[in-house]
Design a protein around this motif. Structure first.
Motif, PDB file in Angstrom:
ATOM      1  N   SER A 104       0.840  -1.197   0.000  1.00 42.43           N
ATOM      2  CA  SER A 104       0.000   0.000   0.000  1.00 42.43           C
ATOM      3  C   SER A 104       0.872   1.243   0.000  1.00 42.43           C
ATOM      4  N   PHE A 105       0.253   2.359  -0.340  1.00 45.99           N
ATOM      5  CA  PHE A 105       0.985   3.617  -0.392  1.00 45.99           C
ATOM      6  C   PHE A 105       1.444   4.025   1.008  1.00 45.99           C
ATOM      7  N   GLU A 106       0.603   3.833   2.008  1.00 44.48           N
ATOM      8  CA  GLU A 106       0.954   4.195   3.373  1.00 44.48           C
ATOM      9  C   GLU A 106       2.135   3.360   3.878  1.00 44.48           C
ATOM     10  N   PHE A 107       2.137   2.064   3.547  1.00 47.47           N
ATOM     11  CA  PHE A 107       3.241   1.189   3.936  1.00 47.47           C
ATOM     12  C   PHE A 107       4.534   1.648   3.265  1.00 47.47           C
ATOM     13  N   LEU A 108       4.434   2.026   2.001  1.00 48.14           N
ATOM     14  CA  LEU A 108       5.603   2.517   1.275  1.00 48.14           C
ATOM     15  C   LEU A 108       6.139   3.800   1.909  1.00 48.14           C
ATOM     16  N   LEU A 109       5.240   4.714   2.276  1.00 42.95           N
ATOM     17  CA  LEU A 109       5.674   5.966   2.896  1.00 42.95           C
ATOM     18  C   LEU A 109       6.392   5.700   4.221  1.00 42.95           C
TER      19      LEU A 109
END
Length: 420
Positions: A104-109
Motif C-alpha cells: 500500500s501507499f501508506e506502507f511505502l511511505l
C-alpha cells in the motif's frame, strides 16, 4: 583500524577519502532523484488519485532523513563515526529491501521514512568526517568536491530510474539502490578509519547533549547560516517535487523530461566544482552572498515574465533560466553549510546533526509546501524561490552582522583558517 595521527585525511589517500564521502552523500541524492520518473507509476499501482499526493514519496524520505540526524549526531560524538555509520547503512539497506514488496501507499511511505532515518547517519558522518579532518577554506574546498558528486547524481539517477522502468517496475528501483548501498557499506567497513580523536568524544548524557545543542544554537554565525541553508535547500526540494509535473503536464515532454532535468544538474555540478577552485581565493561569504543575490534577481525576473504570460514561460526560456538559477545554487548551499560548521569543530557530530535536521527537515517541509501549491503553472514555484531566497539572504546578513565582514570569526571553536 589504525589512524595516522598527523595526517589530515587520517591515513586514507586524499582522493579516496573525498570519493568515499561523496558516495555516502550520493546515497541520499540517489534515493530522492531515482524515484522522480516513477512517481506516476507508484501512484497508479498503489491507488493514489491525487497527483500532488504522490510527492509524499519524496517528502516522507526527507522528513525521516532530517529528524533522525538529531539522534545520530550525539551518538557519533560519543561512540565514534564508524559504528554509527555502519548501523545507519544497515537500516537503509533493510528498509530498501522490505519496500520492494510494499502492498500500500501508506506502507511505502513508512518505509521511505525509515529508509531516510538510516540515510541520516551517512549524512551526519560524512560532514563530521570532513570537519574532523579539515577546517576553514580547506573544508569548504573539500565539501565543494563532495557536493559536486552529490549534485551530479541527479544527472544519472533519474535516467537510471527511467531505464529501470522501461524493463521493470518501480519495485526494481529499490533493488538497485539496495545493491548500491551494500557496495558503499562494504567499502566503508574495510577502508574508513575512525576520525574522531579520543579526546573529542563526548559523554552521552542528557546534560552533555543539551550543552552541545546549546553551543550550536547560540552561535550566531552557525545558527544564522543553518537557517539560511534550510531555506535555500527548500528551493531545491520544491523544484524536485514539482519537476515531473512541470515538464510532463505544462511542457508535454513525457519520459524524456529526465534528460533536461539532467542537463540542469550537470551545470549545478560544474558550479560546485568551480566553487571548490574559487573559494580558497575569494572566500565563502563573497561567493555565496553574490550568488544568492543573482539567484533572487533571476527568480524575480522569471516570475514576472511567467505571470505576464499566463503562468508559464516558453520552454526555451524556462530551461536556461532555471539552469542558471541552479548554477548559482552550486555556490550557495555548500558555502552556507561550511560557514555553519566552521566554528563548531569541537562538537562536529552534534553540529552536523542540527544543521542536517534543519536543512533537510525544514527544507523538506518548505519544499513540500511549494510542491503542493502546484496549480498547472510555474508561478507557485517561482514565488517560492523568491520568498525562500529572500529569507536565506536575511539570515545570512544577521549571521554576519553585515554583508561582507572581513574579520576573523572564531565562534565557539578553533579554526585552522579564517572562513572569509
Amino acid at each position: 583500524m589504525s589512524v595516522a595521527p598527523n595526517s589530515e585525511t587520517r591515513g586514507l589517500p586524499y582522493w579516496e577519502l573525498v570519493t568515499l564521502i561523496a558516495c555516502l552523500m550520493a546515497l541520499n541524492s540517489a534515493a530522492i532523484d531515482i524515484f522522480i520518473p516513477a512517481l506516476q507509476d507508484i501512484g497508479s499501482a498503489l491507488g493514489v488519485g491525487d497527483e500532488n499526493r504522490r510527492q509524499l514519496v519524496i517528502t516522507a524520505y526527507l522528513l525521516g532523513f532530517g529528524a533522525a540526524q538529531l539522534v545520530f549526531g550525539p551518538l557519533s560524538d560519543r561512540f565514534g563515526r564508524r559504528a554509527v555509520l555502519l548501523g545507519g547503512l544497515a537500516v537503509y539497506i533493510g528498509a530498501s529491501l522490505i519496500a520492494i514488496g510494499s502492498p500500500s501507499f501508506e506502507f511505502l511511505l513508512a518505509l521511505r521514512a525509515i529508509q531516510g532515518i538510516g540515510a541520516a547517519a551517512t549524512r551526519v558522518i560524512a560532514i563530521s568526517v570532513v570537519r574532523d579532518c579539515f577546517g576553514g577554506r580547506r573544508m569548504a574546498s573539500v565539501m565543494s568536491l563532495v557536493m559536486m558528486v552529490f549534485m551530479a547524481i541527479p544527472v544519472i539517477a533519474p535516467n537510471i530510474g527511467q531505464g529501470i522502468m522501461l524493463f521493470g517496475t518501480w519495485r526494481e528501483i529499490f533493488v538497485a539502490i539496495a545493491i548500491f548501498s551494500v557496495g558503499i557499506a562494504i567499502w566503508a567497513f574495510i577502508r574508513l578509519p575512525e576520525t574522531l580523536a579520543p579526546e573529542n568524544r563526548r559523554e552521552l548524557t542528557a546534560k552533555r547533549v543539551f550543552e552541545a545543542f546549546r553551543i550550536v544554537l547560540t552561535n550566531r554565525t552557525a545558527f544564522g547560516y543553518t537557517l539560511a541553508t534550510s531555506l535555500i535547500f527548500g528551493v531545491l526540494f520544491g523544484f524536485i517535487n514539482q519537476v515531473e509535473q512541470i515538464f510532463t503536464q505544462i511542457y508535454g515532454l513525457g519520459p524524456s523530461f529526465t534528460l533536461i532535468f539532467s542537463c540542469t544538474a550537470v551545470f549545478m555540478a560544474i558550479a560546485s566544482f568551480l566553487n571548490s577552485r574559487l573559494v580558497e581565493r575569494f572566500g565563502m561569504r563573497r561567493l555565496s552572498h553574490g550568488a544568492l543575490f543573482g539567484f533572487l534577481g533571476l527568480a524575480l525576473l522569471h516570475g514576472v515574465v511567467a505571470y505576464a504570460l499566463n503562468g508559464a514561460t516558453p520552454i526555451w526560456f524556462f530551461v536556461p533560466v532555471i539552469t542558471m538559477n541552479f548554477c548559482l545554487f552550486g555556490f550557495i548551499g555548500t558555502n552556507f553549510n561550511s560557514l555553519a560548521m566552521d566554528p563548531l569543530g569541537h562538537v562536529a557530530g552534534t553540529a552536523s546533526s542540527v544543521l542536517g535536521f534543519m536543512q533537510t527537515f525544514g527544507g523538506g517541509i518548505f519544499g513540500a509546501i511549494i510542491g503542493y501549491m502546484y496549480n498547472g503553472t510555474i508561478v507557485p514555484l517561482l514565488v517560492g524561490f523568491c520568498v525562500l531566497a529572500t529569507g536565506a539572504l536575511v539570515c545570512a546578513l544577521v549571521a554576519d552582522g553585515g554583508l561582507f565582514k572581513a574579520r576573523h570569526r572564531r565562534g565557539e571553536g578553533r579554526r585552522e583558517q579564517p572562513a572569509e
